[in-house]
Design an enzyme around this catalytic site. Sequence first.
Site, PDB file in Angstrom:
ATOM      1  N   GLY A  56       6.912   1.671   2.738  1.00 58.84           N
ATOM      2  CA  GLY A  56       6.573   1.788   1.180  1.00 58.84           C
ATOM      3  C   GLY A  56       5.593   0.535   0.830  1.00 58.84           C
ATOM      4  N   ASN A  73       2.320   0.232   0.944  1.00 62.20           N
ATOM      5  CA  ASN A  73       1.145   0.577  -0.046  1.00 62.20           C
ATOM      6  C   ASN A  73       1.827   1.130  -1.463  1.00 62.20           C
ATOM      7  OD1 ASN A  73      -1.440   0.323   1.417  1.00 62.20           O
ATOM      8  ND2 ASN A  73      -0.629   1.630   3.018  1.00 62.20           N
ATOM      9  N   LEU A 119       3.805  10.725   6.855  1.00 58.78           N
ATOM     10  CA  LEU A 119       3.467  11.179   8.374  1.00 58.78           C
ATOM     11  C   LEU A 119       3.887  12.574   8.146  1.00 58.78           C
ATOM     12  CD1 LEU A 119       4.502   8.043  10.160  1.00 58.78           C
ATOM     13  CD2 LEU A 119       2.293   8.730   9.382  1.00 58.78           C
ATOM     14  N   ASN A 166      -5.691   9.854   0.677  1.00 62.70           N
ATOM     15  CA  ASN A 166      -4.824   9.586   1.664  1.00 62.70           C
ATOM     16  C   ASN A 166      -5.151   8.013   2.178  1.00 62.70           C
ATOM     17  OD1 ASN A 166      -2.770   9.268   4.161  1.00 62.70           O
ATOM     18  ND2 ASN A 166      -4.787   9.661   5.197  1.00 62.70           N
ATOM     19  N   HIS A 189      -5.845   5.559   5.429  1.00 63.22           N
ATOM     20  CA  HIS A 189      -5.856   5.583   6.903  1.00 63.22           C
ATOM     21  C   HIS A 189      -6.432   4.204   7.305  1.00 63.22           C
ATOM     22  CE1 HIS A 189      -5.715   7.183  10.735  1.00 63.22           C
ATOM     23  NE2 HIS A 189      -7.106   6.793  10.998  1.00 63.22           N
ATOM     24  N   ASP A 244      -7.198  13.342   8.480  1.00 63.14           N
ATOM     25  CA  ASP A 244      -8.136  12.191   8.376  1.00 63.14           C
ATOM     26  C   ASP A 244      -9.410  12.885   8.355  1.00 63.14           C
ATOM     27  OD1 ASP A 244      -5.739  10.896   8.450  1.00 63.14           O
ATOM     28  OD2 ASP A 244      -5.977  10.601  10.713  1.00 63.14           O
ATOM     29  N   GLU A 265      -6.127  -2.128   3.179  1.00 64.09           N
ATOM     30  CA  GLU A 265      -5.033  -1.176   2.591  1.00 64.09           C
ATOM     31  C   GLU A 265      -4.622  -1.374   1.252  1.00 64.09           C
ATOM     32  OE1 GLU A 265      -2.276   0.726   5.088  1.00 64.09           O
ATOM     33  OE2 GLU A 265      -3.058  -0.215   6.713  1.00 64.09           O
TER      34      GLU A 265
END
Length: 207
Positions: A12, A14, A91, A108, A110, A151, A181
């Site tokens: 976690g 992000n 995921l 999302n 990536h 993606d 990110e």
Amino acid sequence: MQKIAVCVSGGGTNLQAIIDSIADGIIKNTEISVVISNKKDAAALGRAEKAGIPALCISPKEYGDRDQFAGAMVDTLKKYNIDLVVFAGYLVVVPEKLTREYKNRIINIHPSLIPAHCGMGYYGLKVHESVLAAGNKVTGATVHFVDEKADHGPIILQKAVDVCEGDTPEILQKRVMEQAEWKILPEAVNLIGEGRVYIKDNIAHIK
């Protein structure tokens, strides 16, 4: 007030970047209404609880099929009146029912510059292993809308990060998180909350 759900599978970091960015005023007029993980032991759930955010586990393994799982996700998101769903290290192969119900309302993060090093099987350290194996001199991160393909949806933001001599996948992963990110995911959430992101001809634009 933009209400978001953050979906996570692991530590976690992000999620924490979003929590901190809301607290610091970088993300405005937004609240995290719920954090959802597919894993009961995900450390991200602990981060959410510490921040006073409802934290739930909704695992595909607990449902008979993908449609039932998607239905549980949709029901939960509707219960919390979610405007935007944020996949922050989530995921899970996302059921089409969910992407249809929340079309252009799921984003999302990536850890590469899409369309390089992405798609099925490219997650976590595997992405950075692929970057190093290819001899790339630059990598980065991408925030994109989620569609039916992994993606694949319209790209909102990207940020480049240098690959350095002697990098290991772990070192590169940490640099991409810190330099890309944790910066562009909160930025994207804020831009969407301000109504500044729109899609035309399947390309995301910022006004």
